[in-house]
Design a protein around this motif. Structure first.
Motif, mmCIF file in Angstrom:
data_model
loop_
_atom_site.group_PDB
_atom_site.id
_atom_site.type_symbol
_atom_site.label_atom_id
_atom_site.label_comp_id
_atom_site.label_asym_id
_atom_site.label_seq_id
_atom_site.Cartn_x
_atom_site.Cartn_y
_atom_site.Cartn_z
ATOM 1 N N ALA A 190 0.829 -1.209 0.000
ATOM 2 C CA ALA A 190 0.000 0.000 0.000
ATOM 3 C C ALA A 190 0.862 1.257 0.000
ATOM 4 O O ALA A 190 0.562 2.236 -0.705
ATOM 5 C CB ALA A 190 -0.934 -0.007 1.210
ATOM 6 N N GLU A 191 1.930 1.249 0.777
ATOM 7 C CA GLU A 191 2.825 2.409 0.823
ATOM 8 C C GLU A 191 3.467 2.642 -0.536
ATOM 9 O O GLU A 191 3.607 3.791 -0.980
ATOM 10 C CB GLU A 191 3.882 2.211 1.903
ATOM 11 N N ASN A 192 3.857 1.569 -1.219
ATOM 12 C CA ASN A 192 4.457 1.728 -2.543
ATOM 13 C C ASN A 192 3.456 2.307 -3.538
ATOM 14 O O ASN A 192 3.830 3.095 -4.428
ATOM 15 C CB ASN A 192 4.993 0.385 -3.047
ATOM 16 N N ARG A 193 2.177 1.945 -3.403
ATOM 17 C CA ARG A 193 1.167 2.529 -4.274
ATOM 18 C C ARG A 193 1.009 4.024 -3.994
ATOM 19 O O ARG A 193 0.904 4.837 -4.921
ATOM 20 C CB ARG A 193 -0.179 1.813 -4.097
ATOM 21 N N VAL A 194 0.999 4.382 -2.718
ATOM 22 C CA VAL A 194 0.883 5.798 -2.353
ATOM 23 C C VAL A 194 2.110 6.573 -2.834
ATOM 24 O O VAL A 194 1.993 7.697 -3.347
ATOM 25 C CB VAL A 194 0.697 5.947 -0.829
ATOM 26 N N ILE A 195 3.281 5.983 -2.693
ATOM 27 C CA ILE A 195 4.513 6.632 -3.166
ATOM 28 C C ILE A 195 4.444 6.855 -4.668
ATOM 29 O O ILE A 195 4.786 7.937 -5.176
ATOM 30 C CB ILE A 195 5.744 5.785 -2.797
ATOM 31 N N GLY A 196 3.989 5.839 -5.402
ATOM 32 C CA GLY A 196 3.898 5.967 -6.849
ATOM 33 C C GLY A 196 2.951 7.069 -7.286
ATOM 34 O O GLY A 196 3.220 7.786 -8.259
ATOM 35 N N ARG A 197 1.857 7.229 -6.558
ATOM 36 C CA ARG A 197 0.871 8.251 -6.915
ATOM 37 C C ARG A 197 1.322 9.662 -6.544
ATOM 38 O O ARG A 197 0.820 10.642 -7.083
ATOM 39 C CB ARG A 197 -0.448 7.962 -6.211
ATOM 40 N N LEU A 200 6.472 13.897 -2.908
ATOM 41 C CA LEU A 200 7.416 13.318 -1.954
ATOM 42 C C LEU A 200 8.852 13.724 -2.272
ATOM 43 O O LEU A 200 9.673 13.876 -1.362
ATOM 44 C CB LEU A 200 7.271 11.798 -1.938
ATOM 45 N N ASP A 201 9.165 13.915 -3.563
ATOM 46 C CA ASP A 201 10.495 14.411 -3.928
ATOM 47 C C ASP A 201 10.708 15.817 -3.383
ATOM 48 O O ASP A 201 11.807 16.161 -2.923
ATOM 49 C CB ASP A 201 10.661 14.411 -5.455
ATOM 50 N N VAL A 202 9.655 16.643 -3.420
ATOM 51 C CA VAL A 202 9.743 17.991 -2.859
ATOM 52 C C VAL A 202 9.981 17.922 -1.351
ATOM 53 O O VAL A 202 10.841 18.631 -0.809
ATOM 54 C CB VAL A 202 8.452 18.791 -3.161
ATOM 55 N N ILE A 203 9.237 17.055 -0.677
ATOM 56 C CA ILE A 203 9.386 16.920 0.774
ATOM 57 C C ILE A 203 10.790 16.437 1.125
ATOM 58 O O ILE A 203 11.417 16.922 2.077
ATOM 59 C CB ILE A 203 8.328 15.947 1.330
ATOM 60 N N ARG A 204 11.311 15.489 0.354
ATOM 61 C CA ARG A 204 12.672 14.999 0.607
ATOM 62 C C ARG A 204 13.700 16.103 0.415
ATOM 63 O O ARG A 204 14.627 16.259 1.230
ATOM 64 C CB ARG A 204 12.984 13.827 -0.326
ATOM 65 N N SER A 205 13.544 16.877 -0.660
ATOM 66 C CA SER A 205 14.481 17.963 -0.907
ATOM 67 C C SER A 205 14.426 19.001 0.210
ATOM 68 O O SER A 205 15.467 19.498 0.673
ATOM 69 C CB SER A 205 14.161 18.619 -2.252
ATOM 70 N N LEU A 206 13.224 19.317 0.664
ATOM 71 C CA LEU A 206 13.083 20.248 1.790
ATOM 72 C C LEU A 206 13.739 19.684 3.044
ATOM 73 O O LEU A 206 14.421 20.405 3.780
ATOM 74 C CB LEU A 206 11.607 20.537 2.053
ATOM 75 N N GLY A 207 13.537 18.404 3.284
ATOM 76 C CA GLY A 207 14.130 17.783 4.466
ATOM 77 C C GLY A 207 15.646 17.826 4.436
ATOM 78 O O GLY A 207 16.296 18.100 5.466
ATOM 79 N N GLN A 208 16.239 17.569 3.273
ATOM 80 C CA GLN A 208 17.693 17.615 3.153
ATOM 81 C C GLN A 208 18.217 19.024 3.387
ATOM 82 O O GLN A 208 19.226 19.218 4.086
ATOM 83 C CB GLN A 208 18.103 17.105 1.773
ATOM 84 N N ALA A 209 17.522 20.023 2.808
ATOM 85 C CA ALA A 209 17.945 21.413 3.000
ATOM 86 C C ALA A 209 17.801 21.828 4.450
ATOM 87 O O ALA A 209 18.685 22.499 5.017
ATOM 88 C CB ALA A 209 17.116 22.338 2.097
ATOM 89 N N ARG A 210 16.709 21.432 5.083
ATOM 90 C CA ARG A 210 16.464 21.816 6.468
ATOM 91 C C ARG A 210 17.494 21.209 7.408
ATOM 92 O O ARG A 210 17.927 21.839 8.375
ATOM 93 C CB ARG A 210 15.044 21.409 6.876
ATOM 94 N N LEU A 211 17.902 19.977 7.134
ATOM 95 C CA LEU A 211 18.928 19.337 7.957
ATOM 96 C C LEU A 211 20.257 20.085 7.841
ATOM 97 O O LEU A 211 20.908 20.386 8.852
ATOM 98 C CB LEU A 211 19.091 17.881 7.531
ATOM 99 N N ALA A 212 20.646 20.400 6.587
ATOM 100 C CA ALA A 212 21.907 21.106 6.380
ATOM 101 C C ALA A 212 21.860 22.516 6.964
ATOM 102 O O ALA A 212 22.808 22.971 7.622
ATOM 103 C CB ALA A 212 22.225 21.160 4.888
ATOM 104 N N ASN A 213 20.750 23.207 6.746
ATOM 105 C CA ASN A 213 20.637 24.574 7.258
ATOM 106 C C ASN A 213 20.548 24.612 8.776
ATOM 107 O O ASN A 213 21.038 25.555 9.407
ATOM 108 C CB ASN A 213 19.419 25.268 6.644
ATOM 109 N N SER A 214 19.932 23.612 9.372
ATOM 110 C CA SER A 214 19.851 23.560 10.835
ATOM 111 C C SER A 214 21.238 23.501 11.452
ATOM 112 O O SER A 214 21.503 24.145 12.477
ATOM 113 C CB SER A 214 19.032 22.342 11.278
ATOM 114 N N ALA A 215 22.124 22.715 10.835
ATOM 115 C CA ALA A 215 23.496 22.618 11.349
ATOM 116 C C ALA A 215 24.181 23.982 11.297
ATOM 117 O O ALA A 215 24.903 24.358 12.228
ATOM 118 C CB ALA A 215 24.271 21.590 10.541
#
Length: 240
Positions: free
Chosen positions: A202-209, A214-229
């Motif tokens: 089910a998660e893979n179906r949600v990811i596919g849709r 989710l790519d935007v959320i991942r990119s934001l998460g990576q930036a936020r981690l680096a900027n937090s440091a």
């Protein structure tokens, strides 16, 4: 907040100890069951998020959330100090539109995707079949429950809104014996394995849709981690 004239400090973040997938997989720790029944470590919001609960005054809330335009003669940024901080942490996120980078980061967005996958999974007949097989196993041990939720929610030990002020005793012999049998039946019938397989599908179906989002959320998460440091070591600060 200090720029607004408010000395506001969040509580220190604690290590996250919550086993986030336990509920989705329907796994019951047999060692914990033998020790305290269905009380699996007494999880709290602190353990799930790492952020202890805290309270704010009305003034702090208005400025944090941008509910006022001015505070003591100073202009409150759109969306408040939380939005201002998020814009700083989102800075430099790759492949993210200025609109996404400039708005409040929605911490509940990924959990909503998880909930959507969970809702999808629990419509699957395989989980209902696993519950029946588990129920048959429990019945062979003299325990009549139609589902794992029914066992965990047995009114002899489960707390509800009706008895929240006078909760039932926990860790009783009856609860422990039931929980031990429950954990054994989940293992013997492969109950959690079925749930893991169905939920993953089910998660893979949600990811596919929702891959683009989710790519935007991942990119934001990576930036936020680096900027937090950089914020923590003082190399990145807010400008006014």
């Amino acid at each position: 907040m200090r720029h607004m004239g408010i000395d506001f400090r969040l509580p220190a973040v604690e290590p996250v100890t919550d086993l986030r997938n336990v509920d989705l997989l329907g796994w019951l720790d047999p060692r914990q069951a033998a020790k305290s029944g269905y009380v699996q470590g007494g999880r709290s919001p602190d353990e799930m998020t790492g952020i202890p609960s805290y309270s704010v005054t009305d003034d702090e809330f208005y400025v944090l959330e941008g509910k006022v335009r001015r505070y003591h003669g100073r202009t409150v940024p759109p969306g408040g100090c939380m939005a201002k901080a998020d814009a700083l942490l989102n800075r430099g996120a790759r492949g993210v539109t200025p609109a996404d980078a400039g708005r409040r980061f929605d911490e509940d967005e990924v959990p909503r995707f998880v909930d959507g996958a969970s809702d999808l999974a629990f419509k699957e007949p395989r989980i209902a079949a696993a519950e029946r097989e588990w129920s048959d196993c429990m019945r062979s041990q003299g325990l009549d429950y139609r589902s794992t939720d029914e066992a965990e929610g047995d009114p002899r030990w489960a707390t509800t809104v009706n008895d929240d002020l006078s909760p039932e005793p926990r860790g009783t012999r009856a609860e422990i014996e039931t929980a031990v049998a429950d954990a054994r039946c989940r293992a013997e019938t492969g109950y959690s394995d079925v749930r893991r397989e169905v939920v993953a599908e089910a998660e893979n179906r949600v990811i596919g849709r929702n891959r683009a989002r989710l790519d935007v959320i991942r990119s934001l998460g990576q930036a936020r981690l680096a900027n937090s440091a950089e914020v923590l070591d003082g190399t990145l600060t807010l400008s006014w």
